[in-house]
Design a protein around this motif. Structure first.
Motif, PDB file in Angstrom:
ATOM      1  N   GLY A 127       0.823  -1.192   0.000  1.00  0.00           N
ATOM      2  CA  GLY A 127       0.000   0.000   0.000  1.00  0.00           C
ATOM      3  C   GLY A 127       0.862   1.248   0.000  1.00  0.00           C
ATOM      4  N   PRO A 128       0.257   2.389  -0.381  1.00  0.00           N
ATOM      5  CA  PRO A 128       1.033   3.616  -0.492  1.00  0.00           C
ATOM      6  C   PRO A 128       1.734   4.004   0.814  1.00  0.00           C
ATOM      7  CG  PRO A 128      -1.235   3.957  -1.212  1.00  0.00           C
ATOM      8  CD  PRO A 128      -1.142   2.552  -0.739  1.00  0.00           C
ATOM      9  N   ARG A 129       0.996   3.916   1.917  1.00  0.00           N
ATOM     10  CA  ARG A 129       1.602   4.371   3.172  1.00  0.00           C
ATOM     11  C   ARG A 129       2.730   3.428   3.596  1.00  0.00           C
ATOM     12  NH1 ARG A 129      -1.494   8.510   5.086  1.00  0.00           N
ATOM     13  NH2 ARG A 129      -3.654   8.434   4.413  1.00  0.00           N
ATOM     14  N   ILE A 142      -2.999   9.236  -2.435  1.00  0.00           N
ATOM     15  CA  ILE A 142      -4.172   8.628  -1.802  1.00  0.00           C
ATOM     16  C   ILE A 142      -5.380   9.530  -1.970  1.00  0.00           C
ATOM     17  CG2 ILE A 142      -5.173   8.068   0.436  1.00  0.00           C
ATOM     18  CD1 ILE A 142      -2.343   7.048   1.206  1.00  0.00           C
ATOM     19  N   ARG A 171      -6.503   9.308  -5.605  1.00  0.00           N
ATOM     20  CA  ARG A 171      -6.967   8.032  -6.140  1.00  0.00           C
ATOM     21  C   ARG A 171      -8.087   7.456  -5.299  1.00  0.00           C
ATOM     22  NH1 ARG A 171      -4.483   3.004  -8.039  1.00  0.00           N
ATOM     23  NH2 ARG A 171      -5.596   2.667  -9.973  1.00  0.00           N
ATOM     24  N   TYR A 172      -8.031   7.679  -4.000  1.00  0.00           N
ATOM     25  CA  TYR A 172      -8.998   7.022  -3.129  1.00  0.00           C
ATOM     26  C   TYR A 172      -9.900   8.011  -2.399  1.00  0.00           C
ATOM     27  CZ  TYR A 172      -5.922   3.132  -4.076  1.00  0.00           C
ATOM     28  OH  TYR A 172      -5.188   2.183  -4.712  1.00  0.00           O
ATOM     29  N   GLY A 173      -9.504   9.285  -2.419  1.00  0.00           N
ATOM     30  CA  GLY A 173     -10.293  10.279  -1.702  1.00  0.00           C
ATOM     31  C   GLY A 173     -11.638  10.502  -2.369  1.00  0.00           C
ATOM     32  N   SER A 174     -12.490  11.274  -1.706  1.00  0.00           N
ATOM     33  CA  SER A 174     -13.789  11.564  -2.305  1.00  0.00           C
ATOM     34  C   SER A 174     -13.536  12.361  -3.572  1.00  0.00           C
ATOM     35  CB  SER A 174     -14.657  12.361  -1.344  1.00  0.00           C
ATOM     36  OG  SER A 174     -14.054  12.449  -0.107  1.00  0.00           O
ATOM     37  N   PRO A 175     -14.348  12.109  -4.598  1.00  0.00           N
ATOM     38  CA  PRO A 175     -14.072  12.724  -5.898  1.00  0.00           C
ATOM     39  C   PRO A 175     -14.120  14.240  -5.819  1.00  0.00           C
ATOM     40  CG  PRO A 175     -16.207  11.615  -5.858  1.00  0.00           C
ATOM     41  CD  PRO A 175     -15.509  11.253  -4.603  1.00  0.00           C
ATOM     42  N   HIS A 225     -16.479   6.960   1.712  1.00  0.00           N
ATOM     43  CA  HIS A 225     -16.328   6.852   0.263  1.00  0.00           C
ATOM     44  C   HIS A 225     -15.350   5.739  -0.113  1.00  0.00           C
ATOM     45  CE1 HIS A 225     -15.841   8.036  -3.908  1.00  0.00           C
ATOM     46  NE2 HIS A 225     -14.536   8.102  -3.717  1.00  0.00           N
ATOM     47  N   SER A 282     -13.535   4.569  -3.558  1.00  0.00           N
ATOM     48  CA  SER A 282     -13.350   4.990  -4.955  1.00  0.00           C
ATOM     49  C   SER A 282     -13.301   3.775  -5.868  1.00  0.00           C
ATOM     50  CB  SER A 282     -12.070   5.793  -5.076  1.00  0.00           C
ATOM     51  OG  SER A 282     -10.962   4.942  -4.869  1.00  0.00           O
ATOM     52  N   ARG A 296     -11.164   9.127   8.821  1.00  0.00           N
ATOM     53  CA  ARG A 296     -11.145   9.440   7.402  1.00  0.00           C
ATOM     54  C   ARG A 296     -12.525   9.224   6.797  1.00  0.00           C
ATOM     55  NH1 ARG A 296      -8.388   5.694   5.429  1.00  0.00           N
ATOM     56  NH2 ARG A 296      -7.158   5.020   7.217  1.00  0.00           N
ATOM     57  N   ARG A 297     -12.783   9.916   5.684  1.00  0.00           N
ATOM     58  CA  ARG A 297     -14.071   9.770   5.015  1.00  0.00           C
ATOM     59  C   ARG A 297     -13.918   8.968   3.739  1.00  0.00           C
ATOM     60  NH1 ARG A 297     -18.226  11.147   6.563  1.00  0.00           N
ATOM     61  NH2 ARG A 297     -18.636  12.712   8.149  1.00  0.00           N
ATOM     62  N   HIS A 298     -12.758   8.349   3.569  1.00  0.00           N
ATOM     63  CA  HIS A 298     -12.569   7.505   2.386  1.00  0.00           C
ATOM     64  C   HIS A 298     -11.742   6.286   2.779  1.00  0.00           C
ATOM     65  CE1 HIS A 298      -8.968  10.141   2.356  1.00  0.00           C
ATOM     66  NE2 HIS A 298      -8.367   9.004   2.100  1.00  0.00           N
ATOM     67  N   VAL A 299     -11.928   5.214   2.034  1.00  0.00           N
ATOM     68  CA  VAL A 299     -11.205   3.977   2.319  1.00  0.00           C
ATOM     69  C   VAL A 299      -9.907   3.966   1.530  1.00  0.00           C
ATOM     70  CG1 VAL A 299     -11.414   1.490   2.468  1.00  0.00           C
ATOM     71  CG2 VAL A 299     -13.452   2.904   2.451  1.00  0.00           C
ATOM     72  N   GLU A 300      -8.856   3.512   2.166  1.00  0.00           N
ATOM     73  CA  GLU A 300      -7.582   3.369   1.482  1.00  0.00           C
ATOM     74  C   GLU A 300      -7.273   1.885   1.339  1.00  0.00           C
ATOM     75  OE1 GLU A 300      -4.689   5.474   3.700  1.00  0.00           O
ATOM     76  OE2 GLU A 300      -5.727   7.391   3.471  1.00  0.00           O
ATOM     77  N   PRO A 301      -6.420   1.548   0.410  1.00  0.00           N
ATOM     78  CA  PRO A 301      -6.113   0.123   0.240  1.00  0.00           C
ATOM     79  C   PRO A 301      -5.571  -0.494   1.523  1.00  0.00           C
ATOM     80  CG  PRO A 301      -4.934   1.462  -1.377  1.00  0.00           C
ATOM     81  CD  PRO A 301      -5.764   2.382  -0.599  1.00  0.00           C
ATOM     82  N   GLU A 302      -4.865   0.321   2.283  1.00  0.00           N
ATOM     83  CA  GLU A 302      -4.284  -0.254   3.482  1.00  0.00           C
ATOM     84  C   GLU A 302      -5.324  -0.544   4.562  1.00  0.00           C
ATOM     85  OE1 GLU A 302      -1.300   2.605   2.935  1.00  0.00           O
ATOM     86  OE2 GLU A 302       0.291   1.152   3.340  1.00  0.00           O
TER      87      GLU A 302
END
Lengths: 736, 305
Positions: A680-682, A707, A710-714, B213, B215, B260-266
């Protein structure tokens, strides 16, 4: 008789649209592939081959294609004719790609033709924009007849290169006016392909070839767009590019194997009356000065050994014997070529070189002074000029052998010596008087030659590309005594007259002196600006001896080339001057590329093909078996490419952020910190940070931005683009 | 300034020492409206964990000790004839609590197990024809002894699937164990734990977790992981679609705990073993340790899209 103007209704559902969009796209892509292979092969092969039959074959193929489609249309009783309703976008692309291939012809077409074609394009554009109705159907056939007549009147024929291209441009324009059904659009695509090809009938240089390839991609893009309901320019262009790349192996096979037969049938239509700069068959004051402004390449030379010193690089061209008071020329041809062995006795190790001569429409072949062997492409004349069997109309490559120290013509015939003494009577009395007195003072012929050269070097004589005009009729007098400013031809002419007046046989030799070594390709380039004239005098016991009076006036011309010897203010092409380092570096690279193109692509002729095939173990196949071989190879390559393409399947396209992320991984891979697949990125940022603490902060910031993107709210698309750019900058700024 | 959720984790951590990841996963499970399965030996703090969570969230807590003679009615409740009112009155069973600790679930017979599992799934109980809603939030923490112990009825795979997350507590590490030995009695500590949240705000947080969220690329990753479990030959069978949904729901809750308000891969990677391990079974001999190893390898190998 309703006016069915294609006012671009919303795209009608295609009759054969398969149920799911995904399969539809896939089927579309395969269909495109089936189309594009022959189109691109047709387009690519003939210009690579540089032959007209390719042109003819293409015409035959297109004709057959049309026949088949017409037959199919007739048998299907027109019930399936689809009213042309492509998206507006694809329609526009077609217009643009047609314009792209037609526009360069404007420089060659007569003005009325250009105007007619432009009107057709303009009309179609206005129709598309909805400003103007399409022309009525009945209008186009009479128009076509009228313009064909016009072309006939203009060129006296409807065939041949120029008339053919003109007709093709016109018909493309008219076809635009009757763009109604999908098949019209298809015809236009083919017309555009042909127009792209026609540029190569005029020039086969690398830029034109690249332009053709670009045009093919543009045409393929519009062709793909025409098949789609919602075309996307970038996606279509990418597909077109991919198809072009996929057809490359096919192109290479056809280039290598297409049978090349010698003979006029196979050669390109020749440009007649093309203005060629270069040496001419006569020399008068000013004729070399004008050449000095030309940066055009005369020839390129690759030496087998080291490049000789600049002062040895005398490239021998036409030799002039006859002087009429103003102009030197070859004079009446006597026994034009030597029988028996050469009378040149080499006194130094021979220098081997390969010469690539640009076409100059004359018969002489330039050779390093003094030639000691005759290439099979030519013969040698009595005055040691190499002459080709025919005028050099295409780039010619030959091997040469020269000896810079030699003894030549010691036993010259009395006839020749008499020719070397002729002077027109009643011209240049002051020069004759001077010659007589100087000869009387000099003890020997040798001393006299030295004395004349001494006069040029010690008295006020100047070397310039822009000498003043000489008042006739005594031009040599005027130069020697009055203006005293001249270019090589002035000195060569005056020197020859001085010699002849004193009874020493002399002649003028023209050619080139020097050349610039291209460090990129490691060969010598000789440009027209380096044209030069010098003399040969015949001395008892020594034969013909080269004397360069210009060397006496301007030693630097001989030792370091023309750029060093003419005044700064004189016009000289920048490439020749070479005083802008960057420009000359770019110039060298460009010239090396051009040379490689000439040597490897354009010079690939029947002979080279034969030797290549021999290396492959095929001994001199005739053209029938070569054709079979080519067809077989094409099938194999097409099959292989097809299998590879179909097996690879649709490639997953990376979104831009993922592409950036991969870029970062590639950058860090050099330090062994590439991203693991499941990392993962982190986690990655943390690993990089602990391995390289100075990078930690930057890496964390990059990971955070990635992050968020790519993954944040649009976010807003514009913000997205901005932060994508910021991410790209941050990645590029990282110093692993 | 820590969030209430963070405070809950910290507070539970003062009682259940050295098990922060498990505590966090348990909380994520609760936030995702799932149920938790704790699998381990007796005496490693399963009950303490359940009670600490219940107290910290301010929820009503009930404990059911499962035995092999436990009947469904013992869990759900019974109707008893009230002679004074001349009517049957329903005596709610222990399941009518906000947090239910089902201790040693696999010691009960399948019939009793399924009574609880149905209640977990439906969030309501039907007894003698009348349907009764269970409280909201409703969170079951079931503990299970390792299956090789005697007198256990293993939960079938279909039942295991009902639990969103399974955790293992394991032995505490040396420092935690020392602190445990040196510290106060856990029971008295539990008694004084103040609630950090009330049921209403917990419900709000549960709603919030659902809105986190996820994505497109993240969903790609979920799919890639799920597909990988199905494609590999090392596992007897892959994750079900419900497993994929569970993964995503739990990852959302995990992200919410991080604020957080979004999910990360981690987030996905963090919850994946907890969500997937009990739903997957290694092919062949397949003890749980090898399943865990396979899952770790899967996470390392499946590329992030």
């Amino acid at each position: 008789m309703s006016d069915r103007a294609p006012s671009t209704p919303p795209a009608a559902p295609m009759a054969d649209a398969p149920s799911t969009p995904r399969t539809a796209a896939r089927i579309d892509a395969r269909r495109e592939a089936l189309w594009a292979v022959p189109v691109i092969a047709l387009l690519g092969a003939p210009w690579m081959l540089g032959v007209r039959p390719g042109w003819m074959l293409a015409g035959i193929a297109l004709g057959l294609w049309r026949l088949v489609s017409v037959a199919r249309r007739l048998t299907s009783a027109r019930q399936h004719e689809v009213v042309f309703a492509p998206s507006r976008a694809a329609d526009g692309w077609l217009l643009v790609s047609l314009l792209l291939v037609a526009a360069p012809h404007a420089q060659r077409l007569p003005i009325w033709l250009t105007v007619v074609v432009a009107i057709a394009f303009g009309w179609r554009t206005l129709t598309r924009l909805g400003r103007l109705a399409a022309p009525p159907r009945w209008l186009v056939p009479p128009l076509a007849a009228a313009v064909s007549l016009g072309v006939y009147l203009q060129y006296g024929t409807l065939f041949g290169r120029d008339a053919g291209v003109a007709l093709l441009c016109l018909m493309a324009g008219l076809k635009l006016l009757e763009l109604r059904a999908r098949r019209d659009a298809n015809v236009l695509v083919f017309l555009a392909c042909f127009l792209a090809l026609t540029h190569l009938l005029y020039s086969q240089s690398l830029p034109v070839a690249l332009f053709s390839v670009a045009a093919v991609v543009a045409i393929a893009t519009s062709m793909i767009g025409l098949q789609q309901r919602e075309p996307n320019l970038r996606a279509s262009a990418a597909t077109a590019l991919r198809l072009t790349v996929q057809s490359l192996p096919l192109m290479v096979v056809m280039f290598v194997l297409f049978p090349r037969l010698p003979g006029p049938l196979w050669s390109l239509p020749r440009d007649t009356g093309r203005a060629v700069t270069g040496l001419s068959d006569s020399m008068s004051p000013g004729s070399f000065g004008s050449l000095s402004a030309s940066a055009e390449v005369a020839f390129r030379v690759e030496f087998k050994g080291p490049v000789p010193r600049p002062s040895q690089l005398y490239w021998r061209g036409p030799v002039f014997w006859a002087f009429d008071g103003l102009t030197w020329s070859a004079g009446p041809e006597i026994e034009s070529h030597r029988e028996g062995p050469l009378t040149v006795q080499p006194l130094s190790a021979p220098i081997e070189y390969a010469m690539t001569l640009e076409p100059h429409d004359e018969r002489w072949l330039l050779a390093l002074d003094m030639p000691v062997a005759v290439p099979p492409e030519g013969r040698i004349s009595q005055d040691y000029q190499l002459l080709a069997h025919q005028p050099v109309r295409t780039r010619l490559r030959y091997e040469g052998l020269a000896s810079v120290a030699y003894r030549a013509g010691a036993g010259e015939s009395a006839d020749s010596l008499a020719r070397g003494l002729q002077l027109p009577t009643g011209f240049n009395p002051r020069t004759r008087e001077l010659a007589r007195s100087m000869r009387a003072q000099a003890g020997s012929e040798r001393a006299y030659v030295e004395a004349v050269l001494q006069r040029f070097s010690t008295e006020d004589y100047f070397y310039t590309t822009q000498p003043p005009l000489l008042a006739g009729p005594h031009t040599v007098d005027a130069f020697l005594f009055d203006t005293r400013r001249g270019f090589c031809e002035h000195y060569a002419s005056a020197f020859a007259v001085m010699m002849r007046a004193a009874g020493i046989p002399a002649r003028v030799v023209t050619g080139y002196l020097g050349g610039v070594v291209n460090p990129v390709g490691n060969y010598l380039v000789v440009r027209q600006a380096e044209a030069h004239a010098w003399n040969e005098v015949w001395l008892q016991g020594q034969g013909w001896v080269r004397v360069d009076p210009t060397a006496a006036v301007s030693p630097s011309r001989v030792q370091s080339g023309i750029a060093a010897s003419v005044p700064e203010a004189d016009p000289l092409p920048m490439l020749v001057r070479g005083n802008v380092p960057l420009l000359s570096r770019v110039g060298f690279t460009l010239d090396a590329v051009t040379n490689a193109w000439n040597q490897w692509v354009l010079a690939y002729n029947a002979q080279r093909q034969r030797s290549l095939l021999q290396d492959l173990g095929l001994d001199a196949p005739d053209w029938q078996s070569l054709s079979l071989l080519m067809v077989g190879a094409v099938c194999v390559v097409a099959l292989l490419t097809g299998v590879l393409v179909l097996r690879a399947g649709p490639r997953r396209r990376l979104d831009p952020e993922a592409a950036l992320w991969d870029r970062l991984s590639r950058r860090l891979a050099r330090s062994g910190l590439a991203r693991e697949p499941g990392e993962g990125p982190r986690a990655w940022a943390a690993r990089v940070g602990s391995a390289r603490p100075p990078l930690a902060a930057a890496m964390n910031a990059i990971a955070q931005r990635y992050i968020d993107l790519r993954y944040g709210s649009p976010p807003d698309p514009r913000d997205r683009a901005r932060s994508r750019r910021a991410l790209a900058r941050a990645i590029d700024a990282l110093e692993p | 300034m820590s969030t209430p959720l963070q405070r809950v984790i910290d507070q539970v951590g003062t009682v259940v020492l050295g098990k922060q990841p498990q505590v966090r996963l348990a909380l994520a499970c609760l936030l995702a409206r799932g149920h938790l399965l704790v699998e381990d030996l007796p005496g490693v703090g399963k009950t303490t964990l359940a009670q600490a969570i219940a107290r910290s969230l301010g929820l009503a807590f009930q404990r059911i000790q499962f035995t092999n003679d436990l009947l469904p009615a013992d869990i759900l409740g019974v109707s008893v004839f009230d002679s004074t009112r001349q009517a049957f009155t329903f005596h709610a069973g222990p399941v009518f609590a906000q947090i239910v600790l089902a201790d040693e679930l696999n010691r009960a017979t399948p019939r009793t197990q399924s009574a609880l599992l149905e209640a977990m799934e439906e969030r309501q109980v039907t007894v003698e024809g009348s349907t009764r809603e269970l409280p909201d939030p409703f969170f079951v923490i079931a503990t299970q002894n390792p299956s090789h112990q005697l007198g256990t009825f293993d939960l079938p795979e279909s039942q295991l699937d009902r639990f969103l997350v399974r955790i293992r507590l394991g032995y505490p590490d040396a420092a935690a164990e020392r602190a445990l030995l040196a510290g106060e009695d856990r029971r008295s500590l539990l008694a004084v734990l103040p609630p950090c949240l009330d049921p209403a705000s917990l419900r709000a947080l549960q709603d919030e977790a659902r809105a986190v969220h996820a994505s497109g690329p993240l969903l790609d990753y979920v799919q890639a992981l799920v597909t990988a479990t199905r494609a590999t030959t090392e596992l007897a069978h892959g994750l079900s679609p419900r497993g994929g949904l569970a993964l995503l729901a739990c990852a959302r809750a995990w992200a919410l705990i991080d604020g957080r308000r979004h999910v990360e891969p981690e987030d996905l990677q963090a919850v994946f073993p907890g969500v997937a391990a009990h739903r997957l079974q290694a092919a062949g001999s397949g003890d749980s340790a090898s399943t865990d190893a396979r899952i770790a390898r899967l996470l390392a190998e499946v590329p992030l899209p």
